[in-house]
Design a protein around this motif. Structure first.
Motif, PDB file in Angstrom:
ATOM      1  N   MET A 198      37.354  46.130  37.198  1.00 28.62           N
ATOM      2  CA  MET A 198      37.311  45.146  36.123  1.00 28.62           C
ATOM      3  C   MET A 198      35.944  44.486  36.117  1.00 28.62           C
ATOM      4  N   GLY A 199      35.266  44.561  34.982  1.00 28.23           N
ATOM      5  CA  GLY A 199      33.915  44.065  34.905  1.00 28.23           C
ATOM      6  C   GLY A 199      33.841  42.562  34.728  1.00 28.23           C
ATOM      7  N   VAL A 200      32.650  42.019  34.896  1.00 29.28           N
ATOM      8  CA  VAL A 200      32.413  40.598  34.678  1.00 29.28           C
ATOM      9  C   VAL A 200      32.434  40.321  33.180  1.00 29.28           C
ATOM     10  N   VAL A 201      33.078  39.223  32.775  1.00 31.27           N
ATOM     11  CA  VAL A 201      33.146  38.867  31.363  1.00 31.27           C
ATOM     12  C   VAL A 201      32.433  37.549  31.127  1.00 31.27           C
ATOM     13  N   ASP A 202      32.133  37.291  29.862  1.00 28.39           N
ATOM     14  CA  ASP A 202      31.566  36.004  29.486  1.00 28.39           C
ATOM     15  C   ASP A 202      32.578  34.907  29.770  1.00 28.39           C
ATOM     16  N   GLU A 203      32.129  33.644  29.649  1.00 29.83           N
ATOM     17  CA  GLU A 203      33.049  32.528  29.797  1.00 29.83           C
ATOM     18  C   GLU A 203      34.188  32.675  28.797  1.00 29.83           C
ATOM     19  N   GLN A 204      33.856  33.064  27.574  1.00 28.42           N
ATOM     20  CA  GLN A 204      34.872  33.446  26.602  1.00 28.42           C
ATOM     21  C   GLN A 204      34.930  34.971  26.561  1.00 28.42           C
ATOM     22  N   LEU A 205      36.124  35.506  26.472  1.00 25.75           N
ATOM     23  CA  LEU A 205      36.258  36.948  26.309  1.00 25.75           C
ATOM     24  C   LEU A 205      35.722  37.365  24.946  1.00 25.75           C
ATOM     25  N   LYS A 249      38.016  48.192  29.023  1.00 21.08           N
ATOM     26  CA  LYS A 249      38.297  47.101  28.102  1.00 21.08           C
ATOM     27  C   LYS A 249      39.780  46.723  28.163  1.00 21.08           C
ATOM     28  N   HIS A 250      40.058  45.446  28.217  1.00 20.80           N
ATOM     29  CA  HIS A 250      41.425  44.949  28.173  1.00 20.80           C
ATOM     30  C   HIS A 250      41.964  45.111  26.750  1.00 20.80           C
ATOM     31  N   ASP A 254      45.384  53.369  35.125  1.00 19.41           N
ATOM     32  CA  ASP A 254      44.279  53.959  35.888  1.00 19.41           C
ATOM     33  C   ASP A 254      43.039  53.076  35.867  1.00 19.41           C
ATOM     34  N   ALA A 255      42.811  52.411  34.723  1.00 18.27           N
ATOM     35  CA  ALA A 255      41.611  51.584  34.584  1.00 18.27           C
ATOM     36  C   ALA A 255      41.773  50.208  35.215  1.00 18.27           C
ATOM     37  N   GLY A 256      43.020  49.788  35.475  1.00 23.58           N
ATOM     38  CA  GLY A 256      43.250  48.467  36.045  1.00 23.58           C
ATOM     39  C   GLY A 256      42.912  47.329  35.105  1.00 23.58           C
ATOM     40  N   VAL A 257      43.114  47.551  33.788  1.00 22.22           N
ATOM     41  CA  VAL A 257      42.825  46.508  32.812  1.00 22.22           C
ATOM     42  C   VAL A 257      44.111  45.790  32.409  1.00 22.22           C
ATOM     43  N   ALA A 258      43.948  44.618  31.831  1.00 24.60           N
ATOM     44  CA  ALA A 258      45.088  43.845  31.347  1.00 24.60           C
ATOM     45  C   ALA A 258      45.552  44.389  30.004  1.00 24.60           C
ATOM     46  N   SER A 259      46.863  44.313  29.767  1.00 20.00           N
ATOM     47  CA  SER A 259      47.414  44.751  28.481  1.00 20.00           C
ATOM     48  C   SER A 259      48.578  43.856  28.096  1.00 20.00           C
ATOM     49  N   LEU A 260      48.677  43.564  26.814  1.00 21.32           N
ATOM     50  CA  LEU A 260      49.839  42.865  26.269  1.00 21.32           C
ATOM     51  C   LEU A 260      50.222  43.507  24.949  1.00 21.32           C
ATOM     52  N   VAL A 271      44.243  35.748  28.512  1.00 21.54           N
ATOM     53  CA  VAL A 271      43.037  35.213  29.144  1.00 21.54           C
ATOM     54  C   VAL A 271      43.297  34.932  30.620  1.00 21.54           C
ATOM     55  N   ALA A 272      44.473  34.390  30.928  1.00 27.36           N
ATOM     56  CA  ALA A 272      44.812  34.105  32.327  1.00 27.36           C
ATOM     57  C   ALA A 272      44.915  35.393  33.141  1.00 27.36           C
ATOM     58  N   MET A 273      45.461  36.463  32.541  1.00 26.07           N
ATOM     59  CA  MET A 273      45.546  37.743  33.236  1.00 26.07           C
ATOM     60  C   MET A 273      44.165  38.278  33.570  1.00 26.07           C
ATOM     61  N   VAL A 274      43.283  38.257  32.587  1.00 28.26           N
ATOM     62  CA  VAL A 274      41.930  38.777  32.813  1.00 28.26           C
ATOM     63  C   VAL A 274      41.212  37.946  33.876  1.00 28.26           C
ATOM     64  N   ASP A 275      41.353  36.629  33.768  1.00 29.06           N
ATOM     65  CA  ASP A 275      40.668  35.734  34.700  1.00 29.06           C
ATOM     66  C   ASP A 275      41.141  35.938  36.138  1.00 29.06           C
ATOM     67  N   SER A 276      42.438  36.234  36.309  1.00 27.41           N
ATOM     68  CA  SER A 276      43.008  36.357  37.650  1.00 27.41           C
ATOM     69  C   SER A 276      43.068  37.789  38.158  1.00 27.41           C
ATOM     70  N   GLY A 277      42.749  38.754  37.277  1.00 31.14           N
ATOM     71  CA  GLY A 277      42.841  40.152  37.674  1.00 31.14           C
ATOM     72  C   GLY A 277      44.259  40.696  37.656  1.00 31.14           C
ATOM     73  N   THR A 278      45.167  40.004  36.986  1.00 31.21           N
ATOM     74  CA  THR A 278      46.559  40.441  36.891  1.00 31.21           C
ATOM     75  C   THR A 278      46.704  41.533  35.840  1.00 31.21           C
ATOM     76  N   THR A 279      47.476  42.564  36.143  1.00 29.70           N
ATOM     77  CA  THR A 279      47.655  43.662  35.185  1.00 29.70           C
ATOM     78  C   THR A 279      49.120  43.895  34.833  1.00 29.70           C
ATOM     79  N   THR A 280      50.027  43.058  35.339  1.00 28.16           N
ATOM     80  CA  THR A 280      51.440  43.208  34.998  1.00 28.16           C
ATOM     81  C   THR A 280      51.937  41.969  34.261  1.00 28.16           C
ATOM     82  N   HIS A 281      52.870  42.204  33.334  1.00 27.52           N
ATOM     83  CA  HIS A 281      53.412  41.124  32.507  1.00 27.52           C
ATOM     84  C   HIS A 281      54.704  41.646  31.897  1.00 27.52           C
ATOM     85  N   ARG A 282      55.597  40.760  31.544  1.00 27.04           N
ATOM     86  CA  ARG A 282      56.867  41.191  30.950  1.00 27.04           C
ATOM     87  C   ARG A 282      56.657  41.956  29.641  1.00 27.04           C
TER      88      ARG A 282
END
Length: 299
Positions: free
Chosen positions: A1-8, A92-93, A116-122, A266-277
């Motif tokens: 997961m790459g570094v992002v701006d303060e705002q995505l 890219k998330h 495989d990419a370890g990105v966030a998805s909703l 945004v919270a998922m990306v910030d924390s590196g979380t990739t799972t969500h309901r």
């Protein structure tokens, strides 16, 4: 997961009614996101929408992907799947519309690419981001003892309004468009859907679907987009040893639900979380239900 701006930095794929009504204003107004680029199959629509929010219109999906941290989609499922697979491969998330693809095979490819990419998805399962929905679902889970349920999603969306000229909705019908919402909430309320017991589509486009759930509960879903109802009828109820409960809509609108989704994203990306309901794996589960319903209905 790459570094992002303060705002995505978020690119929007699509410039149709749903993109204009929900995605673009939501992304532009949220403190954690910045709408930076828009691409659509109609360049003039992309340019108009981008200009409204100080974004740029990308010449093609590759140009959009090159300058963003995340991508939101508001396009037909067959268009979404291919671009989203490429986006995930580039790190890219993704914010995905439902259904996430047009086939189960493509949905598997997309889910695997995201994993495989370890990105966030909703997935934009709108009502799941209404606080009252999650509150009531949690109450149902805590109470237990539910043996059955029903969902009625009755709209006139294909007859009139902003989505009445949508070719993919006319082609795929309510099983693909509103079906994921109904199946998702029944699944969350009664337990994982394990089987489509039966499914039927009438000549008028009315779907009747019977479902089996893990734990023994069964449910039914009635879906149509061809009944002139304003406002639409959207009802989900369950029943069992504790009586009858109907999930109540307390008026949280689509835009607020999307804002709540972006809070989670945004919270998922910030924390590196990739799972969500409501992540891509949820989308894959719903895709399989749609596919089985189509096979049972013979369409």
């Amino acid at each position: 997961m790459g570094v992002v701006d303060e705002q995505l930095r978020v690119g929007l794929v699509g410039a149709g009614p749903w993109a204009k009504l929900v995605h673009a204003p939501g992304l532009a107004d949220h403190p954690g996101t910045r709408l930076t680029s828009v691409w659509a199959r109609r360049p003039e629509a992309a340019a108009e929408l981008a200009e409204s929010y100080g974004a740029t219109a990308a010449a093609d999906p590759d140009e959009l992907l090159a300058g963003v941290d995340a991508v939101a989609f508001a396009v037909p499922p067959e268009v979404q799947a291919e671009i989203a697979i490429k986006a995930a491969g580039l790190g890219k998330h993704v914010i995905l519309e439902k259904p996430i693809a047009s086939t189960v095979d493509d949905a598997i490819r997309l889910a695997d690419a995201v994993s495989d990419a370890g990105v966030a998805s909703l997935v934009v399962l709108t009502r799941r981001f209404a606080p009252e929905t999650e509150e009531q679902l949690e109450q149902l889970r805590q109470t237990g003892g539910w043996i059955g349920g029903t969902a009625r999603w009755l709209t006139g969306a294909l007859l009139d309004g902003p989505f009445s000229n949508s070719p993919w909705r006319h082609e795929r019908g309510p099983i693909d468009d509103i079906g994921p919402h109904a199946f998702d909430i029944l699944d969350a309320a009664l337990g994982t859907i394990t089987e489509v017991i039966s499914a039927h589509r009438s000549a008028a486009g009315l779907w009747q679907v019977a479902l089996a759930h893990e734990g023994g509960a069964t449910s039914t879903a009635t879906l149509t987009m061809n009944v002139p109802l304003v406002p639409p009828v959207v009802e989900v109820s369950v029943f069992g040893e504790h009586g009858y409960r109907q999930l109540v809509d307390r008026g949280t609108g689509a835009q607020q639900c999307y804002t709540n989704l972006l809070d989670d994203f945004v919270a998922m990306v910030d924390s590196g979380t990739t799972t969500h309901r409501c992540d891509v794996r949820r989308g894959l589960h719903l895709q399989r239900i749609i596919d089985e319903a189509r096979r049972k209905a013979g369409v």
